[in-house]
Structures are given as C-alpha cells and as structure tokens.
Design a protein around this motif. Sequence first.
Motif, PDB file in Angstrom:
ATOM      1  N   SER A 274       3.952  -4.374  11.631  1.00 56.65           N
ATOM      2  CA  SER A 274       5.012  -3.709  12.406  1.00 56.65           C
ATOM      3  C   SER A 274       6.175  -3.250  11.535  1.00 56.65           C
ATOM      4  N   GLN A 275       6.337  -3.891  10.367  1.00 61.11           N
ATOM      5  CA  GLN A 275       7.438  -3.528   9.474  1.00 61.11           C
ATOM      6  C   GLN A 275       7.242  -2.125   8.887  1.00 61.11           C
ATOM      7  N   PHE A 276       5.969  -1.703   8.771  1.00 62.57           N
ATOM      8  CA  PHE A 276       5.681  -0.428   8.126  1.00 62.57           C
ATOM      9  C   PHE A 276       5.183   0.642   9.091  1.00 62.57           C
ATOM     10  N   ILE A 277       5.114   0.341  10.377  1.00 60.07           N
ATOM     11  CA  ILE A 277       4.450   1.259  11.307  1.00 60.07           C
ATOM     12  C   ILE A 277       5.133   2.621  11.388  1.00 60.07           C
ATOM     13  N   ALA A 278       6.452   2.672  11.356  1.00 63.85           N
ATOM     14  CA  ALA A 278       7.151   3.958  11.453  1.00 63.85           C
ATOM     15  C   ALA A 278       6.854   4.835  10.241  1.00 63.85           C
ATOM     16  N   ALA A 279       6.960   4.243   9.050  1.00 64.53           N
ATOM     17  CA  ALA A 279       6.696   5.003   7.830  1.00 64.53           C
ATOM     18  C   ALA A 279       5.233   5.404   7.743  1.00 64.53           C
ATOM     19  N   ALA A 280       4.333   4.503   8.136  1.00 61.73           N
ATOM     20  CA  ALA A 280       2.900   4.785   8.079  1.00 61.73           C
ATOM     21  C   ALA A 280       2.522   5.882   9.067  1.00 61.73           C
ATOM     22  N   ASP A 281       3.143   5.869  10.252  1.00 61.91           N
ATOM     23  CA  ASP A 281       2.880   6.890  11.267  1.00 61.91           C
ATOM     24  C   ASP A 281       3.260   8.266  10.735  1.00 61.91           C
ATOM     25  N   LYS A 282       4.424   8.350  10.118  1.00 62.91           N
ATOM     26  CA  LYS A 282       4.890   9.617   9.563  1.00 62.91           C
ATOM     27  C   LYS A 282       3.959  10.093   8.458  1.00 62.91           C
ATOM     28  N   GLU A 283       3.544   9.188   7.589  1.00 61.22           N
ATOM     29  CA  GLU A 283       2.654   9.541   6.485  1.00 61.22           C
ATOM     30  C   GLU A 283       1.287   9.989   7.006  1.00 61.22           C
ATOM     31  N   PHE A 284       0.816   9.344   8.072  1.00 64.64           N
ATOM     32  CA  PHE A 284      -0.474   9.689   8.694  1.00 64.64           C
ATOM     33  C   PHE A 284      -0.497  11.161   9.103  1.00 64.64           C
TER      34      PHE A 284
END
Length: 245
Positions: free
Chosen positions: A125-135
Amino acid sequence: MSSNRRLFWSIVDKIEALIDSGAYSAGSRLPPERELAETFNVSRPTIREAIIALEVREKIEVKTGSGIYVLKPANQLGAQNKVNAFEVTQARALIEGEIAAIAATTITEDELVRLHQTLVDMENSQFIAAADKEFHHIIANSTRNSALMLSAQNLWKLRSSTPEIIKDYDSVCSKDNSKTLAEHKEIYFALKSGDSTQARLAMHSHFNRLINALFDAVETRALEEIKQRNSEKRGLYSIPNSAHI
C-alpha cells in the motif's frame, strides 16, 4: 526495480502531489535538502535524485546558491475550463482504452517485465499510488505514439489539477486496493496475450468501477453534509422540555 528506486519514485510523486495541490505554490522555494530528507524520512541522496527528476518534469528549477523553486504550470487551465473528477475519468477511460488496445500489439517483453513489477509494487500500500501511475505511463509509452503519450500525461496532470479532484480521487483510491490490483492484472494479462479487444475492455472496466466509486463517495459526502446541516437546525429550533422551564 530495486527497493531504492521504488523509494526514489515514491518521493518524486509525493513532492509532485504537494506541488500540484498548492502546498508548495508556484514561485515558492522548497525546503532545504536536509529538511526534505527529514520530512520524508529518506537519505539526502534519495532527495537529490527526486529533485533531478522533478526538474526534468519541469516542476521545479534549481538556482545555484539560491535554492529550489516551484515553477508555474506551463498549461495551467483557466477557471472557465475547470474540470471535475468525473470528466477526467471519462476522458481517461476513452483515451486509455484505445491506448491499451494499441499497446497490446506494440508492447515489448521488457515493458511487460516492468509492467509486472508495478503489479508487485501495488501489493504494498505504501507504493500503490506511484506504481499505479507508472503502470499507466508504461502502457502509454509502449504505443510509440507521441500524441497518445502526451494525452495520457496531460490527463494524469488534470487528475491533480484542483483540490476538489484530488479530494474525490483520494476518497476512492485509498480503498479497495485488492480490486484495483485485480483490475490492473486483467489489463496486464490482456496486453501480455496481445488481445487488443480484451485490453480495451479491461481498461474500460477499471475506469467504470472508478466512476461508480466516485459517485458513491460524492453521494456519501453529500448525505453527511445534509445530516450535519439538519443537526445544526435541530439544535436551533428545538423547544426546551417544559419540565426544565
């Protein structure tokens, strides 16, 4: 993607979000490197990497001997063109649906590996925002179409264009992480199989749930506001019990 690199992009996204929200306004100076490192609980080299990335994204300008200054958005929308979260989401669904359809035929094995890594990152959950954007960034870039890449980038910027949109998105994106991950996996597998039709449908399904979640969040907030106003009126117009008069 190493843990250090994930951390670096996480800091980039956090500072960028603060800039987009107005916490760090255009023309203002960012806190010193040491203070930023303490604020985000990371090393100063990590902050330096984030600053470089933000400078490349034209979010800030580093002035030697003076400090780090927030730049004014080059394409800032006027008040007359203000958009809402529903419009942004609908536009993203339409454009990113077609982006996914094209990407199913153009995405490379290396990009699929990177895309899979974002799914791994989303499980934290700590990285979900950044990972979503990168996806979404990887998928758009895999089309090799500069116009589509720019469109996706600008729509993502609109997502953080006003406090209202940020508030609406935060009210739904912090919930149902398991559903978000499952939807991204469906998109990933469609791209991996090279199925354009399924990739488009998976992307549309993802945004359709987001739109419905936005409606639910707005309705809930409206009901709470009505309850609050009625509660205040109830106290204003209530007649004291005669036993206490």
